[in-house]
Design a protein around this motif. Structure first.
Motif, PDB file in Angstrom:
ATOM      1  N   LYS A  26      45.725   0.251 -24.709  1.00 20.77           N
ATOM      2  CA  LYS A  26      45.014   0.078 -23.753  1.00 20.77           C
ATOM      3  C   LYS A  26      45.213  -1.935 -23.737  1.00 20.77           C
ATOM      4  CE  LYS A  26      39.285  -0.987 -23.359  1.00 20.77           C
ATOM      5  NZ  LYS A  26      38.699   0.221 -23.858  1.00 20.77           N
ATOM      6  N   ASP A  27      44.605  -2.537 -24.477  1.00 22.73           N
ATOM      7  CA  ASP A  27      45.002  -4.458 -24.666  1.00 22.73           C
ATOM      8  C   ASP A  27      46.424  -4.389 -23.945  1.00 22.73           C
ATOM      9  OD1 ASP A  27      42.960  -3.580 -25.952  1.00 22.73           O
ATOM     10  OD2 ASP A  27      44.049  -4.045 -28.250  1.00 22.73           O
ATOM     11  N   TYR A  28      46.954  -3.188 -24.525  1.00 25.85           N
ATOM     12  CA  TYR A  28      48.469  -3.266 -23.841  1.00 25.85           C
ATOM     13  C   TYR A  28      48.496  -3.943 -22.184  1.00 25.85           C
ATOM     14  CZ  TYR A  28      53.873  -3.401 -22.114  1.00 25.85           C
ATOM     15  OH  TYR A  28      54.565  -3.990 -21.518  1.00 25.85           O
ATOM     16  N   ASN A  29      47.811  -2.514 -21.461  1.00 25.83           N
ATOM     17  CA  ASN A  29      47.273  -2.761 -20.063  1.00 25.83           C
ATOM     18  C   ASN A  29      46.289  -3.938 -19.768  1.00 25.83           C
ATOM     19  OD1 ASN A  29      49.602  -0.052 -19.889  1.00 25.83           O
ATOM     20  ND2 ASN A  29      47.494   1.385 -20.516  1.00 25.83           N
ATOM     21  N   HIS A  30      45.871  -4.702 -20.128  1.00 21.43           N
ATOM     22  CA  HIS A  30      45.575  -5.013 -20.093  1.00 21.43           C
ATOM     23  C   HIS A  30      46.538  -6.579 -19.901  1.00 21.43           C
ATOM     24  CE1 HIS A  30      41.818  -8.141 -19.839  1.00 21.43           C
ATOM     25  NE2 HIS A  30      42.638  -9.158 -20.696  1.00 21.43           N
ATOM     26  N   PHE A  31      46.768  -6.779 -21.126  1.00 20.38           N
ATOM     27  CA  PHE A  31      47.806  -7.894 -21.080  1.00 20.38           C
ATOM     28  C   PHE A  31      48.539  -8.281 -19.657  1.00 20.38           C
ATOM     29  CE2 PHE A  31      47.355  -7.708 -25.870  1.00 20.38           C
ATOM     30  CZ  PHE A  31      45.839  -8.776 -25.174  1.00 20.38           C
ATOM     31  N   GLN A  32      48.998  -6.904 -19.547  1.00 29.80           N
ATOM     32  CA  GLN A  32      50.252  -6.374 -18.677  1.00 29.80           C
ATOM     33  C   GLN A  32      49.397  -6.936 -17.281  1.00 29.80           C
ATOM     34  OE1 GLN A  32      53.192  -7.217 -20.196  1.00 29.80           O
ATOM     35  NE2 GLN A  32      53.709  -6.112 -18.173  1.00 29.80           N
ATOM     36  N   ARG A  33      48.152  -6.489 -16.859  1.00 28.22           N
ATOM     37  CA  ARG A  33      47.735  -6.323 -15.427  1.00 28.22           C
ATOM     38  C   ARG A  33      47.306  -7.855 -15.647  1.00 28.22           C
ATOM     39  NH1 ARG A  33      44.801  -2.384 -17.101  1.00 28.22           N
ATOM     40  NH2 ARG A  33      42.908  -3.120 -17.941  1.00 28.22           N
ATOM     41  N   GLN A  34      46.813  -8.467 -16.870  1.00 30.85           N
ATOM     42  CA  GLN A  34      46.553 -10.029 -16.654  1.00 30.85           C
ATOM     43  C   GLN A  34      47.909 -10.744 -15.633  1.00 30.85           C
ATOM     44  OE1 GLN A  34      43.452 -11.990 -16.842  1.00 30.85           O
ATOM     45  NE2 GLN A  34      42.609  -9.618 -16.726  1.00 30.85           N
ATOM     46  N   LEU A  35      49.218 -10.772 -16.543  1.00 29.04           N
ATOM     47  CA  LEU A  35      49.876 -11.351 -16.131  1.00 29.04           C
ATOM     48  C   LEU A  35      50.709 -10.491 -14.662  1.00 29.04           C
ATOM     49  CD1 LEU A  35      52.613 -10.593 -19.427  1.00 29.04           C
ATOM     50  CD2 LEU A  35      51.297 -12.780 -18.853  1.00 29.04           C
ATOM     51  N   ASP A  36      49.758  -9.605 -14.061  1.00 31.95           N
ATOM     52  CA  ASP A  36      50.388  -9.488 -12.812  1.00 31.95           C
ATOM     53  C   ASP A  36      49.821 -10.201 -12.069  1.00 31.95           C
ATOM     54  OD1 ASP A  36      52.258  -8.002 -13.474  1.00 31.95           O
ATOM     55  OD2 ASP A  36      51.275  -5.473 -13.428  1.00 31.95           O
ATOM     56  N   HIS A  37      48.715 -10.452 -12.285  1.00 25.42           N
ATOM     57  CA  HIS A  37      47.154 -11.007 -11.249  1.00 25.42           C
ATOM     58  C   HIS A  37      47.276 -12.178 -11.683  1.00 25.42           C
ATOM     59  CE1 HIS A  37      45.403  -7.836  -9.722  1.00 25.42           C
ATOM     60  NE2 HIS A  37      45.067  -7.405 -11.206  1.00 25.42           N
ATOM     61  N   LYS A  38      48.534 -12.934 -12.351  1.00 17.85           N
ATOM     62  CA  LYS A  38      48.493 -14.665 -12.439  1.00 17.85           C
ATOM     63  C   LYS A  38      49.297 -14.772 -11.404  1.00 17.85           C
ATOM     64  CE  LYS A  38      46.470 -16.434 -15.876  1.00 17.85           C
ATOM     65  NZ  LYS A  38      45.910 -17.220 -16.191  1.00 17.85           N
ATOM     66  N   ASP A  39      50.195 -14.060 -11.103  1.00 15.96           N
ATOM     67  CA  ASP A  39      51.182 -14.192 -10.032  1.00 15.96           C
ATOM     68  C   ASP A  39      50.445 -14.244  -8.731  1.00 15.96           C
ATOM     69  OD1 ASP A  39      53.431 -14.081 -11.985  1.00 15.96           O
ATOM     70  OD2 ASP A  39      53.656 -11.818 -11.391  1.00 15.96           O
ATOM     71  N   ASP A  40      49.876 -13.921  -8.888  1.00 16.42           N
ATOM     72  CA  ASP A  40      48.598 -13.344  -6.965  1.00 16.42           C
ATOM     73  C   ASP A  40      47.956 -14.467  -6.883  1.00 16.42           C
ATOM     74  OD1 ASP A  40      49.699 -10.654  -7.126  1.00 16.42           O
ATOM     75  OD2 ASP A  40      47.576 -10.085  -8.176  1.00 16.42           O
ATOM     76  N   ASN A  41      47.698 -14.834  -8.143  1.00 11.57           N
ATOM     77  CA  ASN A  41      46.573 -16.462  -7.916  1.00 11.57           C
ATOM     78  C   ASN A  41      47.531 -17.487  -7.692  1.00 11.57           C
ATOM     79  OD1 ASN A  41      44.782 -14.724  -8.193  1.00 11.57           O
ATOM     80  ND2 ASN A  41      43.937 -14.840 -10.481  1.00 11.57           N
ATOM     81  N   SER A  42      48.991 -17.315  -8.306  1.00 10.07           N
ATOM     82  CA  SER A  42      49.549 -18.936  -8.163  1.00 10.07           C
ATOM     83  C   SER A  42      50.101 -19.618  -7.180  1.00 10.07           C
ATOM     84  CB  SER A  42      50.957 -18.830  -9.589  1.00 10.07           C
ATOM     85  OG  SER A  42      51.764 -17.470  -8.567  1.00 10.07           O
ATOM     86  N   GLY A  43      49.858 -21.080  -7.756  1.00 12.02           N
ATOM     87  CA  GLY A  43      50.383 -21.598  -5.849  1.00 12.02           C
ATOM     88  C   GLY A  43      49.510 -22.961  -5.826  1.00 12.02           C
ATOM     89  N   ALA A  44      50.112 -23.614  -4.963  1.00 17.30           N
ATOM     90  CA  ALA A  44      49.132 -24.739  -4.199  1.00 17.30           C
ATOM     91  C   ALA A  44      48.314 -24.904  -4.661  1.00 17.30           C
ATOM     92  CB  ALA A  44      49.525 -25.098  -3.037  1.00 17.30           C
ATOM     93  N   SER A  45      47.040 -25.482  -4.336  1.00 10.18           N
ATOM     94  CA  SER A  45      45.318 -24.769  -3.663  1.00 10.18           C
ATOM     95  C   SER A  45      45.438 -25.727  -2.470  1.00 10.18           C
ATOM     96  CB  SER A  45      45.070 -26.478  -4.563  1.00 10.18           C
ATOM     97  OG  SER A  45      45.107 -27.697  -4.164  1.00 10.18           O
ATOM     98  N   ASN A  46      43.901 -25.384  -2.878  1.00 12.58           N
ATOM     99  CA  ASN A  46      43.535 -25.415  -0.854  1.00 12.58           C
ATOM    100  C   ASN A  46      44.003 -26.311   0.199  1.00 12.58           C
ATOM    101  OD1 ASN A  46      42.695 -22.237  -1.586  1.00 12.58           O
ATOM    102  ND2 ASN A  46      40.641 -23.951  -1.745  1.00 12.58           N
ATOM    103  N   ASP A  47      43.846 -28.015  -0.900  1.00 13.38           N
ATOM    104  CA  ASP A  47      44.549 -28.740  -0.012  1.00 13.38           C
ATOM    105  C   ASP A  47      46.124 -29.132   0.070  1.00 13.38           C
ATOM    106  OD1 ASP A  47      44.818 -29.472  -2.989  1.00 13.38           O
ATOM    107  OD2 ASP A  47      43.014 -31.329  -2.984  1.00 13.38           O
ATOM    108  N   GLY A  48      46.818 -28.608  -0.602  1.00 11.12           N
ATOM    109  CA  GLY A  48      47.854 -28.490  -0.706  1.00 11.12           C
ATOM    110  C   GLY A  48      48.375 -29.444  -2.063  1.00 11.12           C
ATOM    111  N   THR A  49      47.733 -29.752  -2.760  1.00  8.44           N
ATOM    112  CA  THR A  49      48.007 -30.807  -3.855  1.00  8.44           C
ATOM    113  C   THR A  49      47.964 -29.376  -5.613  1.00  8.44           C
ATOM    114  OG1 THR A  49      46.038 -31.018  -4.519  1.00  8.44           O
ATOM    115  CG2 THR A  49      47.188 -32.562  -2.606  1.00  8.44           C
ATOM    116  N   HIS A  50      49.031 -29.940  -6.067  1.00  8.09           N
ATOM    117  CA  HIS A  50      49.359 -29.555  -7.745  1.00  8.09           C
ATOM    118  C   HIS A  50      48.531 -30.185  -8.544  1.00  8.09           C
ATOM    119  CE1 HIS A  50      50.526 -25.780  -6.999  1.00  8.09           C
ATOM    120  NE2 HIS A  50      51.263 -26.028  -6.354  1.00  8.09           N
ATOM    121  N   ASP A  51      47.759 -29.915  -9.685  1.00  5.93           N
ATOM    122  CA  ASP A  51      47.287 -31.231 -10.815  1.00  5.93           C
ATOM    123  C   ASP A  51      48.324 -30.130 -11.748  1.00  5.93           C
ATOM    124  OD1 ASP A  51      44.667 -30.897 -12.780  1.00  5.93           O
ATOM    125  OD2 ASP A  51      46.553 -32.083 -12.678  1.00  5.93           O
TER     126      ASP A  51
END
Length: 119
Positions: A28-53
């Motif tokens: 259960k914990d392993y699957n949770h970690f894997q889902r978190q890693l998979d979702h990180k890819d969905d949320n990565s990228g530039a911010s709305n104004d095109g800048t990166h912190d």
């Protein structure tokens, strides 16, 4: 009967149940970690104004590395638990691989995948 060379079938059943519970939690914990890693890819990228912190990028990278490390540890733990189940099937579970003596029940309840006694 302190000179036993293996645990009884009834005792092995008790340990098997304990290991299966721990394995279910670990998976259960392993699957949770894997889902978190998979979702990180969905949320990565530039911010709305095109800048990166850069600080946020570093923090996200560190968080991702920690998450991957925890997933790897859980996968390894699951493998160790599976090996313990094989030892139960072979009726060699709970026997120290160095001394050949029985590992204490207390130790096996805390660390059910161990192959070494405290001695």
């Amino acid at each position: 009967m302190t000179d036993k060379n293996r645990y009884s079938d009834e005792e092995l059943v008790e340990f098997k149940e304990l290991i299966l519970l721990k394995m279910a939690d670990a998976e259960k914990d392993y699957n949770h970690f894997q889902r978190q890693l998979d979702h990180k890819d969905d949320n990565s990228g530039a911010s709305n104004d095109g800048t990166h912190d850069l600080m946020e990028d570093g923090s996200e990278s560190l968080t991702r590395e920690k998450m991957a490390e925890m997933a790897h540890r859980q996968k390894k733990f699951i493998g160790n638990l599976k090996n313990a189940l094989l030892r139960i099937e072979n009726k060699t579970y709970g026997v120290c691989r160095v001394t050949g003596k029985l590992i204490s029940k207390e130790r096996l309840r805390i660390v059910p995948h161990t192959t070494l006694s405290i001695d």
